[in-house]
Scaffold this active site. Structure first.
Site, PDB file in Angstrom:
ATOM      1  N   ILE A   1       0.704  -1.367  -0.090  1.00  0.00           N
ATOM      2  CA  ILE A   1      -0.008  -0.107  -0.010  1.00  0.00           C
ATOM      3  C   ILE A   1       0.960   1.328  -0.051  1.00  0.00           C
ATOM      4  O   ILE A   1       0.135   2.410  -0.229  1.00  0.00           O
ATOM      5  CB  ILE A   1      -1.062  -0.079   1.229  1.00  0.00           C
ATOM      6  CG1 ILE A   1      -0.195   0.174   2.383  1.00  0.00           C
ATOM      7  CG2 ILE A   1      -2.094  -1.362   1.046  1.00  0.00           C
ATOM      8  CD1 ILE A   1      -1.239   0.664   3.619  1.00  0.00           C
TER       9      ILE A   1
ATOM     10  N   TYR B   1       1.145   6.984  15.921  1.00  0.00           N
ATOM     11  CA  TYR B   1       0.363   5.968  15.510  1.00  0.00           C
ATOM     12  C   TYR B   1      -1.243   6.576  15.896  1.00  0.00           C
ATOM     13  O   TYR B   1      -1.996   6.414  14.976  1.00  0.00           O
ATOM     14  CB  TYR B   1       0.608   4.806  16.286  1.00  0.00           C
ATOM     15  CG  TYR B   1      -0.139   3.709  16.043  1.00  0.00           C
ATOM     16  CD1 TYR B   1       0.049   2.835  15.010  1.00  0.00           C
ATOM     17  CD2 TYR B   1      -1.503   3.383  16.797  1.00  0.00           C
ATOM     18  CE1 TYR B   1      -0.924   1.938  14.798  1.00  0.00           C
ATOM     19  CE2 TYR B   1      -2.239   2.171  16.481  1.00  0.00           C
ATOM     20  CZ  TYR B   1      -1.913   1.564  15.355  1.00  0.00           C
ATOM     21  OH  TYR B   1      -2.428   0.227  15.145  1.00  0.00           O
TER      22      TYR B   1
ATOM     23  N   VAL C   1      -4.614  -6.656  20.812  1.00  0.00           N
ATOM     24  CA  VAL C   1      -4.220  -8.176  19.930  1.00  0.00           C
ATOM     25  C   VAL C   1      -2.722  -8.659  20.189  1.00  0.00           C
ATOM     26  O   VAL C   1      -2.008  -7.548  19.756  1.00  0.00           O
ATOM     27  CB  VAL C   1      -4.877  -8.214  18.645  1.00  0.00           C
ATOM     28  CG1 VAL C   1      -4.469  -9.500  17.908  1.00  0.00           C
ATOM     29  CG2 VAL C   1      -6.135  -7.951  18.661  1.00  0.00           C
ATOM     30  N   ARG C   2      -2.523  -9.695  20.332  1.00  0.00           N
ATOM     31  CA  ARG C   2      -1.064 -10.183  20.353  1.00  0.00           C
ATOM     32  C   ARG C   2      -0.669 -10.263  18.948  1.00  0.00           C
ATOM     33  O   ARG C   2      -0.797 -11.341  18.079  1.00  0.00           O
ATOM     34  CB  ARG C   2      -0.970 -11.659  21.088  1.00  0.00           C
ATOM     35  CG  ARG C   2      -1.514 -11.356  22.500  1.00  0.00           C
ATOM     36  CD  ARG C   2      -1.316 -12.813  23.188  1.00  0.00           C
ATOM     37  NE  ARG C   2      -2.167 -13.865  22.905  1.00  0.00           N
ATOM     38  CZ  ARG C   2      -3.352 -13.876  23.530  1.00  0.00           C
ATOM     39  NH1 ARG C   2      -3.795 -13.056  24.071  1.00  0.00           N
ATOM     40  NH2 ARG C   2      -4.078 -14.844  22.950  1.00  0.00           N
TER      41      ARG C   2
END
Length: 275
Positions: free
Chosen positions: A62, A192, A229-230
């Site tokens: 992307i 982020y 999430v891991r």
């Protein structure tokens, strides 16, 4: 009837791969793993083949406009359009990473915001009637929004913000970060989070545009947080497995035909969240 097709970006591992795995089981059509690296993508296909699933693969980076255009031309040529698009590809830095803030900001926004926007520019026009688009955002977009100045919050929550204005704001954040002045200009100290504010607001802008320009096509476009999430991006102590992280994106991708909502919303745990 032409074959239906689902495309998941950044799906050779982590949440993306878990989304592909779930779609292979629940979606009646071809499901594509896409990744920058062909070898890793093909390896991911083999992993799911060993579970009796049959995803397909196409290279897609992307951050590379030519790669996006090539992929768009492939799906247009082979399928005539796309039924499900999940913009999952993203990047982050570990908290301990010594890379300077402005460099991190450039890398993170280039992928998470500008790459996702380029995907949308080239893929949204070929989303078929009844299609579903899911942009993977983050709970940090909400955290970050609350840390923005009142003026920025007002723009990011506005019903009339345009894509051009949003792009200008994301570029301003990068400029402010380069000068080391982002905090005094009302930005949070988290690149982020800013990138994911961009993704959430872009989703709202695009959903409004689809509803206006293609009102009878029943396309639903939403942003969601998969949860903590891991994955390679998160700490190993994160509470959710990739399979659990895939639940809300897959729920949005498989909203039943004729559904009118959610549209242009931000969801977490299958629930619309305040923005």
């Amino acid at each position: 009837m032409s074959t239906k097709v689902a495309v998941v970006t950044g799906s050779n591992k982590g949440i993306g791969l878990a989304i592909v795995q779930a779609l292979c089981k629940q979606f009646d059509g071809d499901v594509y793993i896409t990744s920058r690296d062909v070898g890793r993508g093909e390896e991911a296909v083999k992993t799911l083949n060993s579970e009796g699933l049959k995803p397909k693969f196409h290279q897609l980076d992307i951050n590379d406009l030519n790669s996006i255009k090539n992929a768009a031309a492939y799906f247009k040529g082979k399928y005539g359009g796309v039924d499900i698009l999940i913009n999952n590809a993203g990047t982050a830095f570990k908290a301990s990473d010594p890379t300077p803030f402005d460099v991190q900001a450039e890398v993170i926004l280039t992928t998470n915001f500008f790459g996702t926007r380029d995907m949308s520019t080239h893929f949204l026009p070929m989303i078929r009637a009844g299609g579903r688009v899911v942009n993977i955002s983050s709970m940090l977009s909400v955290t970050g929004l609350k840390q923005c100045s009142p003026e920025l919050q007002q723009r990011f929550r506005s019903e009339d913000i345009t894509e051009d204005e949003l792009v200008a704001l994301m570029r301003k954040f990068l400029d402010d970060a380069k000068k080391g002045e982002h905090k005094q200009h009302g930005w949070p100290d988290m690149a982020y989070a800013v990138s994911k504010i961009g993704v959430t607001v872009l989703s709202m802008i695009h959903a409004r545009r689809l509803s206006k320009e293609r009102p009878n096509d029943g396309i639903l476009l939403n942003a969601c947080c998969p949860g903590w999430v891991r994955t390679d991006l998160a700490a190993p102590g994160a509470p959710k497995s990739p399979d659990e992280g895939a639940i809300t994106p897959v729920y949005l991708a498989l909203l039943p035909p004729g559904a009118k909502e959610p549209q242009g919303k931000y969801l977490s745990d299958k629930e619309v969240q305040p923005w």
